[in-house]
Each structure stands twice: as C-alpha cells, then as structure tokens.
Design a protein around this motif. Structure first.
Motif, mmCIF file in Angstrom:
data_model
loop_
_atom_site.group_PDB
_atom_site.id
_atom_site.type_symbol
_atom_site.label_atom_id
_atom_site.label_comp_id
_atom_site.label_asym_id
_atom_site.label_seq_id
_atom_site.Cartn_x
_atom_site.Cartn_y
_atom_site.Cartn_z
ATOM 1 N N PRO A 59 -15.251 9.023 -3.628
ATOM 2 C CA PRO A 59 -15.706 9.802 -2.650
ATOM 3 C C PRO A 59 -14.762 10.384 -2.029
ATOM 4 O O PRO A 59 -14.631 11.533 -1.544
ATOM 5 N N ILE A 60 -13.425 9.566 -1.726
ATOM 6 C CA ILE A 60 -12.142 10.033 -1.343
ATOM 7 C C ILE A 60 -11.065 9.783 -2.228
ATOM 8 O O ILE A 60 -11.156 8.872 -2.957
ATOM 9 N N ASP A 173 0.353 2.247 -3.731
ATOM 10 C CA ASP A 173 0.900 3.554 -3.923
ATOM 11 C C ASP A 173 1.385 3.843 -5.416
ATOM 12 O O ASP A 173 0.906 4.616 -6.060
ATOM 13 N N TYR A 214 11.905 8.940 -2.412
ATOM 14 C CA TYR A 214 10.912 8.181 -1.660
ATOM 15 C C TYR A 214 10.408 6.907 -2.738
ATOM 16 O O TYR A 214 10.566 6.071 -2.189
ATOM 17 N N LYS A 218 10.856 3.123 -1.941
ATOM 18 C CA LYS A 218 9.527 2.394 -1.630
ATOM 19 C C LYS A 218 9.223 1.322 -2.531
ATOM 20 O O LYS A 218 8.856 -0.020 -2.114
ATOM 21 N N ILE A 221 11.841 -1.740 -2.325
ATOM 22 C CA ILE A 221 11.503 -2.464 -1.125
ATOM 23 C C ILE A 221 10.432 -3.209 -1.378
ATOM 24 O O ILE A 221 10.246 -4.634 -1.034
ATOM 25 N N ALA A 222 9.423 -2.660 -1.963
ATOM 26 C CA ALA A 222 7.870 -3.225 -2.372
ATOM 27 C C ALA A 222 8.367 -4.518 -3.173
ATOM 28 O O ALA A 222 7.735 -5.473 -2.921
ATOM 29 N N LEU A 225 10.093 -7.296 -1.477
ATOM 30 C CA LEU A 225 8.939 -8.023 -0.703
ATOM 31 C C LEU A 225 8.066 -8.972 -1.419
ATOM 32 O O LEU A 225 7.831 -9.676 -0.845
ATOM 33 N N LEU B 31 3.678 -1.315 3.680
ATOM 34 C CA LEU B 31 4.990 -0.716 3.559
ATOM 35 C C LEU B 31 4.879 0.707 3.776
ATOM 36 O O LEU B 31 5.987 1.253 4.213
ATOM 37 N N LYS B 32 3.731 1.300 3.357
ATOM 38 C CA LYS B 32 3.872 2.878 3.331
ATOM 39 C C LYS B 32 4.161 3.360 4.853
ATOM 40 O O LYS B 32 4.881 4.325 5.150
ATOM 41 N N LYS B 95 -11.270 10.685 6.160
ATOM 42 C CA LYS B 95 -11.923 9.815 5.223
ATOM 43 C C LYS B 95 -13.008 9.006 5.296
ATOM 44 O O LYS B 95 -14.055 9.001 4.916
ATOM 45 N N ARG B 98 -16.113 11.263 5.599
ATOM 46 C CA ARG B 98 -16.582 11.384 4.139
ATOM 47 C C ARG B 98 -17.182 10.297 3.512
ATOM 48 O O ARG B 98 -18.339 10.578 3.036
ATOM 49 N N LEU B 99 -16.857 9.078 3.738
ATOM 50 C CA LEU B 99 -17.238 7.963 3.168
ATOM 51 C C LEU B 99 -18.935 7.928 4.092
ATOM 52 O O LEU B 99 -19.935 7.418 3.137
ATOM 53 N N GLU B 102 -21.123 10.095 2.257
ATOM 54 C CA GLU B 102 -21.439 9.626 1.015
ATOM 55 C C GLU B 102 -22.413 8.602 1.112
ATOM 56 O O GLU B 102 -23.486 8.596 0.276
#
Lengths: 243, 124
Positions: A59-60, A173, A214, A218, A221-222, A225, B31-32, B95, B98-99, B102
């Motif tokens: 849904p997302i 990611d 990027y 990333k 590092i990941a 880690l 991390l992000k 989000k 939206r959830l 749904e």
C-alpha cells in the motif's frame, strides 16, 4: 522435488513484466511465482490482476529491501524450500534457474548467486558499476574471507533456512551486498554460479548516477557495521510464530 | 583555540561517536537516518583538530575566533539534522495515513466477504 517460489520485485515494470513471467512459466511450469509490487505508479498492478498472477501489492512504497523481505515472509509462511530472486526487467534469463537451484537443493549452499563476472559473457554493465562491484568484492574478501564476484546481483536462490533468516532480518535500502555479508557472518554458505545477463529491457535502474556516491558510502558503512553487529540466532521469527 | 578546549571538544566528539556506533550496532539507529550525524561528527572533528584548514573560511564570513567556527559548524549541522528529521516525520506521517486507509478498506472487504455465506444461510 523441492517447492520453489520465484520472487520478482517490481516497481513500475509494466513494459517488461508480462514477458518475464511468460518466459518463466513456459520454462518452469512447476514453480510458483510471486510478483512483489512496491506501490508502482504505472499499470503494474492491473497487469498482475488481469493475468491472474500471484502478487503482493504494497500500500506504500517500501523500498527494494522491505519489499523483498515481504516476499521472503510469504515464502516462509507458505513452506517453500527454495526462494529465488529474479528481476522484473528482463535482465535475468530463466534458463539459468537450474544452475541456481541445484546447489541449494543438494544442500551444498544456502545461497547461490548468479554472477556475470565468472565467464564474463553477456552484458557486463558500465565501468563505474564494475569498479563499485570490484570494491565490494574486495571488502567482502577482507571482512569474511570469501570471494564473491558479484555481490550486487539480484539473481539468487536461497534455502529454507535462509528464507527464515531473511524474513526476520533483511537490509532495507540497497540490500544485496549487505545480505551477502550478514548471511556469511551468520554462518550460511554462499556459492556463485556463472550466468549471462542481458541489458535491462525497459525501466530505469534504482540507482541513478547522482545517487551512486551516496550508495557506495552507505553500503560500505552498512557492510562494515554488519560485521560489528551481534550474530542473530537462526530460525528467529520476529512475530514469535513457530517456524 | 587553547589546548584545553581542543581536548575537551575532541573527547566530546569521540564520546558521541562511540554512543552512535553502539546504537547502530544494536540496531537502535537506522544507518539511513544516521549518515548526516556521522558527517556532522567527521566535519566537527576536522574543524576541532585542524582549525587552520578552515580558518580562511572563518575570516571570509567575519568570524574572528576559530572556536566560534566550531560552534557555527555544529549549529549548522543541528539545523540540517532537524530539518531532515522533520522531512522524515512528514514522510512517515503520510505513510501511516495511507496504511490506516488501506486497513479500513481491507476491513470493509473482509466484512463484506463474511456476510456472503451468512446471507445464503438465511435464504436456505
């Protein structure tokens, strides 16, 4: 005969998806195929409905890692012995599936990665990407002591044990290289087999040139880690259900 | 910048680095969302250890005492991090809505499906 599920992540793949699934089902009628539609903005979902595909529609937009993990959770709950990841853009040729399945089915490996750099045939991708992949190869070799020539390959087969592991722990990611390291760190056996990849038939890569710096920082590092992270227990299930 | 202050700031940066590493390791930070923090830490460390590198920039923007540059850099990063956190929260909020929608739609579909057999039972 092991129960095999093919997982096809799809984000806006309306132009290539039908072709990919058609060639897959004609060659491998006994395998189940699950499309993972990550909230596509094009007609990917209606193509799945029209053709009666088995599919999950998020849904997302979850991103490739989380979308893939939903596929592994489906494989886990429905008792599949082997799950195979295959791109929805036509880069991966289903005629190589036997090579990916055999080592997993015979218990020789928990993960089999299809690598285009073993025989160096077919589409070899751009120089900058190859440099990045070579850097990951070096990093994995230093951190885990094993040579993985194509850690970014999304053409891979996983055993039952690894399906359980991934359904609880999967990078979010840019998951492919990280999944390789965390699998090795948690004692799973990884093997590579040579495959020939094609240039994508349509769509754009999830990694644009702007994002590549990027991406490299990333993922590096990941990966570093994930070596420092505590090891997970096998067959751990986040939802506390019996496996 | 005197040595005492320099050592204090270095110790502060190291402490923050260790805490962040520990939280990343335990997966309490993703991390992000931590990359900007890591960048802030690295830049602050560079400015603290070798302020002469950035001293030229400091004079251009009218900063006389280099220690103020350290504080300015930190302040700029705090603003950047807060802005990114606001953007992340906004995205998460969208989000969640939206959830929830749904879920409500699915709930309606399930209720409708549950009603069908009951309706046929009544007619029999």
């Amino acid at each position: 005969m092991p129960k095999v599920l093919i997982l096809i992540p799809a984000y806006n793949e309306e132009r290539s998806l039908e072709g990919v699934v058609a060639s897959l089902t004609s060659q491998w009628p006994n395998f189940d195929c699950l499309i993972l539609n990550d909230c596509s903005t094009d007609s990917t979902e209606s193509i799945c409905r029209r053709n009666g595909y088995r599919f999950l529609s998020q849904p997302i937009n979850l991103g490739i890692g989380c979308n893939m993990q939903a596929g592994y959770q489906y494989a886990d709950r429905n008792g599949y012995d082997i799950a195979i990841q295959m791109d929805g853009d036509g880069q991966h040729d289903p005629s190589f599936l036997q090579r990916l399945i055999d080592p997993v089915a015979s218990g020789k490996a928990d993960m089999v990665i299809g690598s285009r750099f073993i025989t160096k045939e077919g589409f070899q991708t751009s120089l900058s990407r190859r440099t990045g992949i070579r850097f990951f190869k070096f990093l994995i070799h230093v951190l885990c002591g094993q040579t993985i020539s194509d850690a970014t390959s999304g053409f891979r087969a996983c055993s039952r044990e690894l399906i359980c592991f991934f359904s609880a722990n999967y990078a979010q990611d840019y998951p492919e290289p990280e999944a390789v390291i965390s699998s090795l760190r948690n004692g799973f056996k990884i093997m590579e087999v040579p495959v020939v990849m094609k240039e994508r038939q349509s769509g754009v890569s999830s990694i644009s040139p702007l994002k590549s710096v990027y991406y490299m920082i990333k993922v590096t590092i990941a990966m570093l880690l994930s070596v420092a992270k505590p090891r997970h227990r096998h067959r751990e299930n986040e939802l506390g259900e019996s496996v | 910048m005197n040595l005492q202050l320099k050592l204090f700031l270095v110790a502060f940066v190291i402490l923050l680095g260790v805490i962040m590493f520990h939280m990343l390791r335990k997966e309490r930070l993703e991390l992000k969302y931590t990359l900007l923090w890591l960048m802030a830490l690295i830049v602050t460390a560079v400015v603290v250890v070798a302020p002469q590198i950035v001293f030229q920039i400091a004079t251009w923007v009218g900063i006389i005492n280099p220690v103020n540059l350290v504080f300015f850099v930190e302040g700029a990063f705090v603003i950047a991090i807060l802005l990114s956190v606001t953007a992340i929260v906004s995205g998460l909020n969208r989000k969640i809505r939206r959830l929830a929608q749904e879920l409500a739609l699915l709930d309606e579909r399930i209720r409708k499906m549950e009603q069908v057999p009951r309706a046929t039972d009544q007619t029999n």
